[in-house]
Scaffold this motif. Structure first.
Motif, PDB file in Angstrom:
ATOM      1  N   ALA A 220       0.846  -1.204   0.000  1.00 57.82           N
ATOM      2  CA  ALA A 220       0.000   0.000   0.000  1.00 57.82           C
ATOM      3  C   ALA A 220       0.877   1.248   0.000  1.00 57.82           C
ATOM      4  CB  ALA A 220      -0.936  -0.010   1.204  1.00 57.82           C
ATOM      5  N   PHE A 221       1.996   1.193   0.717  1.00 61.39           N
ATOM      6  CA  PHE A 221       2.948   2.319   0.738  1.00 61.39           C
ATOM      7  C   PHE A 221       3.397   2.639  -0.682  1.00 61.39           C
ATOM      8  CE2 PHE A 221       7.385   3.589   0.468  1.00 61.39           C
ATOM      9  CZ  PHE A 221       7.447   4.701   1.290  1.00 61.39           C
ATOM     10  N   ARG A 222       3.757   1.597  -1.414  1.00 69.47           N
ATOM     11  CA  ARG A 222       4.265   1.816  -2.779  1.00 69.47           C
ATOM     12  C   ARG A 222       3.147   2.332  -3.683  1.00 69.47           C
ATOM     13  NH1 ARG A 222       9.112   1.199  -5.125  1.00 69.47           N
ATOM     14  NH2 ARG A 222       9.255   0.295  -7.214  1.00 69.47           N
ATOM     15  N   ASP A 223       1.955   1.797  -3.517  1.00 70.63           N
ATOM     16  CA  ASP A 223       0.832   2.222  -4.355  1.00 70.63           C
ATOM     17  C   ASP A 223       0.523   3.705  -4.119  1.00 70.63           C
ATOM     18  OD1 ASP A 223      -1.055   1.336  -6.303  1.00 70.63           O
ATOM     19  OD2 ASP A 223      -2.631   1.528  -4.800  1.00 70.63           O
ATOM     20  N   VAL A 224       0.486   4.103  -2.839  1.00 67.62           N
ATOM     21  CA  VAL A 224       0.172   5.497  -2.498  1.00 67.62           C
ATOM     22  C   VAL A 224       1.250   6.419  -3.068  1.00 67.62           C
ATOM     23  CG1 VAL A 224       0.035   7.125  -0.564  1.00 67.62           C
ATOM     24  CG2 VAL A 224      -1.191   4.949  -0.447  1.00 67.62           C
ATOM     25  N   ARG A 289      -7.632   4.012  -0.602  1.00 68.18           N
ATOM     26  CA  ARG A 289      -8.635   3.805  -1.657  1.00 68.18           C
ATOM     27  C   ARG A 289      -8.433   4.811  -2.801  1.00 68.18           C
ATOM     28  NH1 ARG A 289     -14.197   2.313  -1.643  1.00 68.18           N
ATOM     29  NH2 ARG A 289     -14.111   2.038   0.592  1.00 68.18           N
ATOM     30  N   THR A 290      -8.190   6.068  -2.430  1.00 67.58           N
ATOM     31  CA  THR A 290      -8.024   7.107  -3.456  1.00 67.58           C
ATOM     32  C   THR A 290      -6.789   6.822  -4.312  1.00 67.58           C
ATOM     33  OG1 THR A 290      -9.070   8.696  -1.992  1.00 67.58           O
ATOM     34  CG2 THR A 290      -7.857   9.600  -3.845  1.00 67.58           C
ATOM     35  N   ALA A 291      -5.732   6.358  -3.668  1.00 65.37           N
ATOM     36  CA  ALA A 291      -4.504   6.042  -4.412  1.00 65.37           C
ATOM     37  C   ALA A 291      -4.789   4.993  -5.479  1.00 65.37           C
ATOM     38  CB  ALA A 291      -3.422   5.538  -3.457  1.00 65.37           C
ATOM     39  N   ARG A 292      -5.561   3.989  -5.112  1.00 61.26           N
ATOM     40  CA  ARG A 292      -5.943   2.945  -6.088  1.00 61.26           C
ATOM     41  C   ARG A 292      -6.687   3.577  -7.267  1.00 61.26           C
ATOM     42  NH1 ARG A 292      -5.354  -0.327  -8.304  1.00 61.26           N
ATOM     43  NH2 ARG A 292      -3.223   0.336  -8.127  1.00 61.26           N
TER      44      ARG A 292
END
Ligand code: SAJ
Length: 432
Positions: A220-224, A289-292
């Motif tokens: 999740a860190f990387r996705d954000v 969620r927003t990052a996704r």
């Protein structure tokens, strides 16, 4: 403690993680049996070959199979350590599906005996290792499972997430630090002794729940952080500024380290795992969620920008460079490049050419669209428009004189010297 050659290990799932893991354990001398539901995979491995492309994996597998320390089968046998490396996909509503994990646990239950260790490596929602424990307790009431009564357990159960990067799997399996979460501290110590046999990185013990959340947190860190870069790329477009230069300059600050924008986030991990956190606590995860959504939205933006470029030059062929989910690998799972290519093929199939050095043929979704697979030299000769979707080294090394006159949409920033930039959430470079 058993010597390496006495230790019997079963690895369930011979995919991108399971096969390299099985091979590395086999290299340490343990006797490894890899279990897979696919007969083809089992036959391939038993003949010393591999069904996935990963640096140096073919040589390692053929070596350990020839030495007799690795073999594969569709049915399980008793062992000392069981490693579960099966997929954990999500459903329509992004709810994680741990069905394969529970199926693997059921398979293990049939041969489990006192003294055995079970380790779950699959990315899993928090609480999955405890569910595995509860299932084993139900299936094998004759064995005492850990963490349920005060007394010592007959088997050890732990969660130890894989953290390896495709393309560097064999190196990272050995060198990366491992987080080992036991259902009880005793379980963690048992699993730790196993990993110490083949891991050079530090092995840190914790609880199963903390280890499960750690894995989800990493991805999740990387996705954000990629979402931040992708959002900035759209702002830079509006401002008429080169995002790649801005990121390079901002990263000269000692405490700033922005990742790279691209056509979206692919692969089977980073585009999936953050949803496990969102699903577990929807109220408290607006950022994740927003990052996704930002990363998925970037793919749509690239499709629109590419379509505009193609429409501006009617009739001429265009080349999509790359289909893989990232550079220098043959993995097309959840690939934003493939999504872009598919959307463009639906609209401009006959004009579309694809260059993908890691694909022997076009993937099925593109096969009947009129698109054609060609090599990079033919693309340079025939295509005045180039859509860069993957930063494969082969594309990066095309010199300016071979592409000076091309209209280029460079979603990966691999050609900073391309003349005449027209931004589009990434430098869209139009020549002529
Ligand atoms: N990407 C960008 N910009 C970047 C970096 C990546 O757009 O600056 C894109 C890539 O092109 C790709 C996607 O993100 O489409 C994911 O690529 P990746 O290289 O970041 O990660 P994966 O999916 O190959 O592997 C990740 C790794 N996790 C982290 O780095 C936190 C790996 O260590 C995990 O083991 C793996 O997920 C996994 O299996 O969970």
């Amino acid at each position: 403690m058993l010597s390496d050659s006495e230790l019997k290990v079963v690895v369930l799932g011979l995919g991108y993680i399971g096969l390299p893991t099985a091979a590395v354990i086999a290299r340490s001398g343990a006797r490894v049996l890899g279990i897979d539901v696919s007969e083809t995979v089992v036959e391939t491995v038993n003949s010393g070959r591999v069904h996935i492309e990963e640096v140096d994996l073919d040589g390692l597998v053929s070596g350990v199979v020839a030495r007799g320390t690795l073999r594969a089968a569709t049915t399980i046998e008793p062992a000392d350590v069981f490693v579960i490396a099966v997929p954990t996909p999500f459903g329509e509503d992004h709810a994680p599906n741990i069905g394969y994990v529970l199926q693997a646990a059921t398979t293990i239950a049939a041969v489990l005996k006192a003294g055995d260790t079970i380790i779950l490596e699959s990315t899993s929602p928090v609480g999955t290792t405890e569910e595995v424990r509860d299932l084993l307790a139900k299936l094998r009431p004759d064995l005492r499972v850990p963490g349920r009564t005060g007394e010592a357990a007959d088997v050890a159960i732990a969660y130890c997430p894989e953290r390896v990067l495709p393309g560097r799997i064999l190196v990272e399996l050995i060198d990366n630090d491992r987080v080992i979460g036991g259902i009880t501290p005793r379980c963690a110590r048992k699993a730790l002794a196993f990993y110490r046999r083949f891991v050079r990185g530090a092995c840190v013990t914790t609880t199963a729940r903390a280890a499960e959340m750690t894995k989800l947190t990493e991805n999740a860190f990387r996705d954000v952080n990629i979402a931040f870069a992708n959002e900035l790329s759209l702002v830079a477009d509006t401002m008429g500024v080169d995002i790649w230069e801005v990121i390079r300059l901002a990263n000269r600050h000692p405490r700033v380290n922005i990742l790279q924008p691209g056509p979206g986030v692919g692969g089977h991990c980073i585009a999936v795992d953050p949803w496990f956190l969102v699903h577990a606590d929807p109220q408290n995860t607006p950022l994740i969620r927003t990052a996704r959504m930002v990363n998925d939205g970037k793919t749509d933006h690239v499709i629109a920008a590419a379509a505009a470029l193609i429409e501006a030059r009617p009739g001429v062929p265009f080349a999509c460079l790359g289909l893989a989910f990232k550079a220098n690998i043959d993995d097309f799972r959840e690939s934003p490049a493939l999504k872009v290519a598919q959307a463009l093929a639906e609209r401009f199939g006959e004009r579309m050419r694809v260059v993908e050095p890691y694909a022997p043929t076009l993937p099925p979704v593109l096969a009947t669209t009129g698109a054609r697979l060609i090599d990079i030299d033919t693309a340079i000769e025939q295509c005045p428009i180039m859509i860069v979707l993957v930063d494969h080294d082969m594309f990066r090394s095309v010199p300016l004189e071979e592409r000076r006159d091309k209209a280029v949409l460079d979603t990966r920033g691999i050609w900073p010297d391309q003349p005449r930039s027209v931004a589009a959430g990434m430098p869209l470079r139009l020549a002529g």
